[in-house]
Design a protein around this motif. Structure first.
Motif, PDB file in Angstrom:
ATOM      1  N   LYS A   1      -8.452  10.225  13.943  1.00 29.80           N
ATOM      2  CA  LYS A   1      -8.157   8.805  14.199  1.00 29.80           C
ATOM      3  C   LYS A   1      -7.860   8.171  12.844  1.00 29.80           C
ATOM      4  O   LYS A   1      -8.505   8.475  11.845  1.00 29.80           O
ATOM      5  N   ARG A   2      -6.867   7.281  12.812  1.00 28.84           N
ATOM      6  CA  ARG A   2      -6.472   6.631  11.562  1.00 28.84           C
ATOM      7  C   ARG A   2      -6.893   5.163  11.576  1.00 28.84           C
ATOM      8  O   ARG A   2      -6.758   4.492  12.584  1.00 28.84           O
ATOM      9  N   PHE A   3      -7.376   4.699  10.403  1.00 22.74           N
ATOM     10  CA  PHE A   3      -7.853   3.330  10.268  1.00 22.74           C
ATOM     11  C   PHE A   3      -7.285   2.699   9.006  1.00 22.74           C
ATOM     12  O   PHE A   3      -7.082   3.378   7.996  1.00 22.74           O
ATOM     13  N   ASP A   4      -7.059   1.389   9.071  1.00 20.23           N
ATOM     14  CA  ASP A   4      -6.643   0.624   7.897  1.00 20.23           C
ATOM     15  C   ASP A   4      -7.888   0.435   7.029  1.00 20.23           C
ATOM     16  O   ASP A   4      -8.892  -0.106   7.499  1.00 20.23           O
ATOM     17  N   PRO A   5      -7.857   0.877   5.757  1.00 19.11           N
ATOM     18  CA  PRO A   5      -9.055   0.778   4.911  1.00 19.11           C
ATOM     19  C   PRO A   5      -9.463  -0.663   4.590  1.00 19.11           C
ATOM     20  O   PRO A   5     -10.627  -0.923   4.296  1.00 19.11           O
ATOM     21  N   LYS A   6      -8.531  -1.612   4.664  1.00 19.23           N
ATOM     22  CA  LYS A   6      -8.857  -3.007   4.347  1.00 19.23           C
ATOM     23  C   LYS A   6      -9.483  -3.733   5.533  1.00 19.23           C
ATOM     24  O   LYS A   6     -10.424  -4.496   5.376  1.00 19.23           O
ATOM     25  N   THR A   7      -8.956  -3.486   6.736  1.00 17.38           N
ATOM     26  CA  THR A   7      -9.440  -4.218   7.913  1.00 17.38           C
ATOM     27  C   THR A   7     -10.424  -3.399   8.740  1.00 17.38           C
ATOM     28  O   THR A   7     -11.191  -3.960   9.515  1.00 17.38           O
ATOM     29  N   GLY A   8     -10.355  -2.075   8.614  1.00 17.78           N
ATOM     30  CA  GLY A   8     -11.188  -1.199   9.432  1.00 17.78           C
ATOM     31  C   GLY A   8     -10.648  -0.993  10.835  1.00 17.78           C
ATOM     32  O   GLY A   8     -11.222  -0.276  11.644  1.00 17.78           O
ATOM     33  N   LEU A   9      -9.507  -1.621  11.132  1.00 17.03           N
ATOM     34  CA  LEU A   9      -8.913  -1.505  12.450  1.00 17.03           C
ATOM     35  C   LEU A   9      -8.156  -0.191  12.596  1.00 17.03           C
ATOM     36  O   LEU A   9      -7.561   0.311  11.641  1.00 17.03           O
ATOM     37  N   ARG A  10      -8.162   0.320  13.818  1.00 20.57           N
ATOM     38  CA  ARG A  10      -7.472   1.583  14.090  1.00 20.57           C
ATOM     39  C   ARG A  10      -5.970   1.372  14.026  1.00 20.57           C
ATOM     40  O   ARG A  10      -5.433   0.368  14.496  1.00 20.57           O
TER      41      ARG A  10
END
Length: 95
Positions: free
Chosen positions: A83-92
């Motif tokens: 699963k991939r997540f945005d490191p700044k927002t934590g959103l997938r």
């Protein structure tokens, strides 16, 4: 959940998805070099604690495999389990 940073994203995968390379398929899998720090035998499965590029990870293995503490071993995690997540927002991030 294990997390590794790659290509500006956080890759997340469960400990059950991190498998020794010799046990998994080569196709559509990410190869990773794990430094084994500790192996905990829990009877029906083993927890392998280690690091990949200095990041702590855990593998949950349901089979016996000789992994000596202090050694490096090739592991894989298949694309379907990442699963991939945005490191700044934590959103997938959906691909």
């Amino acid at each position: 959940m294990n997390f590794l940073e790659r290509d500006g994203l956080l890759l997340g995968f469960r400990p059950e998805a991190l498998l020794p390379s010799e046990t998994g398929p080569e196709e559509n899998c990410l190869k990773l070099r794990l430094l084994v720090e500790r192996v905990e035998d829990l009877g029906s499965h083993r927890l392998v604690y280690g690091t990949i590029g200095g990041v702590k990870v855990i593998a949950n293995l349901s089979f016996r495999l000789s992994l000596a503490e202090g050694t490096e071993h090739d592991f894989t995690v298949c694309e379907r389990d990442i699963k991939r997540f945005d490191p700044k927002t934590g959103l997938r991030v959906r691909s």
